[in-house]
Scaffold this active site. Structure first.
Site, short mmCIF file in Angstrom:
data_model
loop_
_atom_site.label_atom_id
_atom_site.label_comp_id
_atom_site.label_asym_id
_atom_site.label_seq_id
_atom_site.Cartn_x
_atom_site.Cartn_y
_atom_site.Cartn_z
N LYS A 33 24.68 -7.85 -30.91
CA LYS A 33 25.18 -6.78 -30.02
C LYS A 33 25.26 -7.30 -28.59
O LYS A 33 24.74 -8.38 -28.27
CB LYS A 33 24.23 -5.59 -30.10
CG LYS A 33 22.83 -5.88 -29.57
CD LYS A 33 21.87 -4.73 -29.88
CE LYS A 33 20.48 -5.04 -29.35
NZ LYS A 33 19.51 -4.03 -29.78
N ARG A 130 12.76 7.20 -30.25
CA ARG A 130 14.14 6.96 -29.82
C ARG A 130 14.99 7.56 -30.93
O ARG A 130 14.86 8.73 -31.21
CB ARG A 130 14.34 5.44 -29.61
CG ARG A 130 15.50 5.10 -28.74
CD ARG A 130 15.51 3.64 -28.32
NE ARG A 130 15.63 2.72 -29.45
CZ ARG A 130 15.68 1.39 -29.34
NH1 ARG A 130 15.60 0.83 -28.14
NH2 ARG A 130 15.80 0.61 -30.39
N TYR A 256 25.68 -8.25 3.91
CA TYR A 256 25.86 -6.83 4.22
C TYR A 256 24.57 -6.20 4.71
O TYR A 256 23.47 -6.54 4.24
CB TYR A 256 26.29 -6.08 2.95
CG TYR A 256 27.72 -6.35 2.54
CD1 TYR A 256 28.78 -6.16 3.43
CD2 TYR A 256 28.01 -6.76 1.24
CE1 TYR A 256 30.09 -6.38 3.03
CE2 TYR A 256 29.32 -6.97 0.84
CZ TYR A 256 30.36 -6.78 1.74
OH TYR A 256 31.64 -7.00 1.33
N MET A 305 29.30 -8.24 -4.41
CA MET A 305 29.93 -8.07 -5.71
C MET A 305 30.25 -9.42 -6.37
O MET A 305 30.04 -9.60 -7.57
CB MET A 305 31.22 -7.24 -5.60
CG MET A 305 31.80 -6.91 -6.96
SD MET A 305 33.32 -5.98 -6.88
CE MET A 305 32.72 -4.35 -6.54
#
Ligand SMILES: *Cc1c(COP(=O)(O)O)cnc(C)c1O
Length: 360
Positions: A33, A130, A256, A305
């Site tokens: 997965k 779960r 930033y 990013m």
């Protein structure tokens, strides 16, 4: 420019080790997965199948479809099928994990019109809280599957603390419930397989392997335990290059929101990989380092990013020099833990802009 080098011979080593400590050579379910934990679901699946793994598992129907569309024809379990995608489960011959009354009813309704003898796996909640049927649901489930003539391939559950060998009170409780579930199904059909363990469980609870084991992170080289790690080889290495170097004066800020202020005259390097590639904002931390020419360089300022910055004041380096984010010597779990996360998260978050290169 970032590249994930994936060493398939190490995957083979890990698989062989895991097989050597599993119930038998066909008992291992390869968990692929999340893009095979970032390693590339198609290539990893093909390699696992070529090495004799007969059953893979994915989280979503879309991942199962992708495998089928790429001619991967082994058994594929879908652990968390979306009830609204059950048609594709049927059309692509995937094996759903059935975890609730609703989804079982929905599947049976769809199958009524087409097939009988459809193969499923049943997921029970024994304490993780779960997904899964409750113990009390057993009679209802058995009646339903009997009537619909579904074929139950396996019954399974998931430990809540398989990493923890000492504080295993809850584990004992889960084992007891699972054994009771097993005895109920055993009377029904002795062919059904049982499984409980993920990677950590395989190492920590070898006496409770039942018929199958579900191996995810350990295939990729991590065991969540430094002792067991010695038997495994990290499969992937993430590398990139410095794309620019700046000299900054004392008091200048970097990145930033003035995320880092130079306490002295400093040399900083710009690295072309950012939070869109899976290096989350939380990797901003003086303790998180990458390596250049074998030396540690701390990440500074906020991760952008597409870019992050490192302090290389103490390192002889130049533009285009290689930057090691993680490799065999500096494994991904250590990199992840230095930022307060885990190997699973860093690996599975690696974005698709990162070039995967397979080395056999
Ligand atoms: C992801 C997953 C696994 C694999 O866990 P690892 O710790 O990576 O081995 C096993 N079982 C289920 C149900 C899963 O969803």
């Amino acid at each position: 420019m970032a590249q994930l080098n994936i060493y398939l011979n190490r995957l083979e080593h890990n698989l062989n080790f895991l097989k050597s400590i599993s119930p038998d050579k066909n008992s291992l379910i390869g968990v692929v997965k999340a893009n095979a934990y970032g390693h590339g679901i198609i290539e990893i699946s093909k390699k696992l199948v070529s090495m004799g793994v007969s059953r893979l598992s994915v989280a979503s129907v879309s991942e199962g479809k992708l495998l089928r569309e790429n001619d991967i024809n082994c058994n594929i379990i879908v652990y968390y099928p979306d009830p609204f995608e059950l048609n594709d489960i049927i059309n692509y011959s995937l094996e759903p994990a059935i975890y609730s009354k609703r989804i079982l009813k929905k599947l049976i309704k769809l199958l009524d019109k087409s097939k009988r003898d459809f193969s499923v796996h049943l997921k029970f909640n024994t304490g993780l809280n779960r997904l899964g049927f409750k113990f009390e649901d057993i009679e209802w489930v058995i009646k339903k599957i009997d009537k619909a003539r579904l074929r139950v391939l396996s019954v399974y559950s998931h430990l809540s603390a398989s990493e923890d060998k000492k504080n295993n009170l809850n584990t004992k409780k889960q084992l007891k419930i699972f054994n009771e579930i097993k005895s109920k199904f055993y009377d029904l059909n002795s062919e059904i397989k049982y499984h409980l363990l993920n990677s950590s469980g395989i190492f920590n609870y070898p006496e409770h392997q039942y018929d199958w084991v579900r191996s995810g992170i350990s295939l990729y080289g991590y065991s969540n335990n430094s002792d067991w790690d010695k038997n495994l080889l990290p499969v992937a290495e993430l590398k990139t290059k410095i794309i620019q170097i700046h000299n900054v004066k004392k008091g200048e800020s970097v990145g930033y929101n003035n995320g880092w202020i130079a306490k002295k005259k400093s040399k900083i390097a710009i690295i072309p990989i950012g939070h869109a590639d899976g290096i989350g904002r939380y990797f901003k931390n003086r303790n998180v380092t990458v390596k250049i020419n074998q030396l540690k360089a701390p990440i500074i300022g906020n991760i952008c990013m597409d870019i992050f910055m490192i302090d290389v004041s103490h390192i002889q380096c130049k533009e285009w020099d290689e930057v090691v984010i993680f490799d065999q010597k500096n494994p991904a779990n250590i990199f992840a833990e230095s930022a307060g996360t885990i190997s699973y998260e860093i690996l599975s978050s690696l974005g698709n802009r990162i070039k995967r290169v397979y080395i056999s």
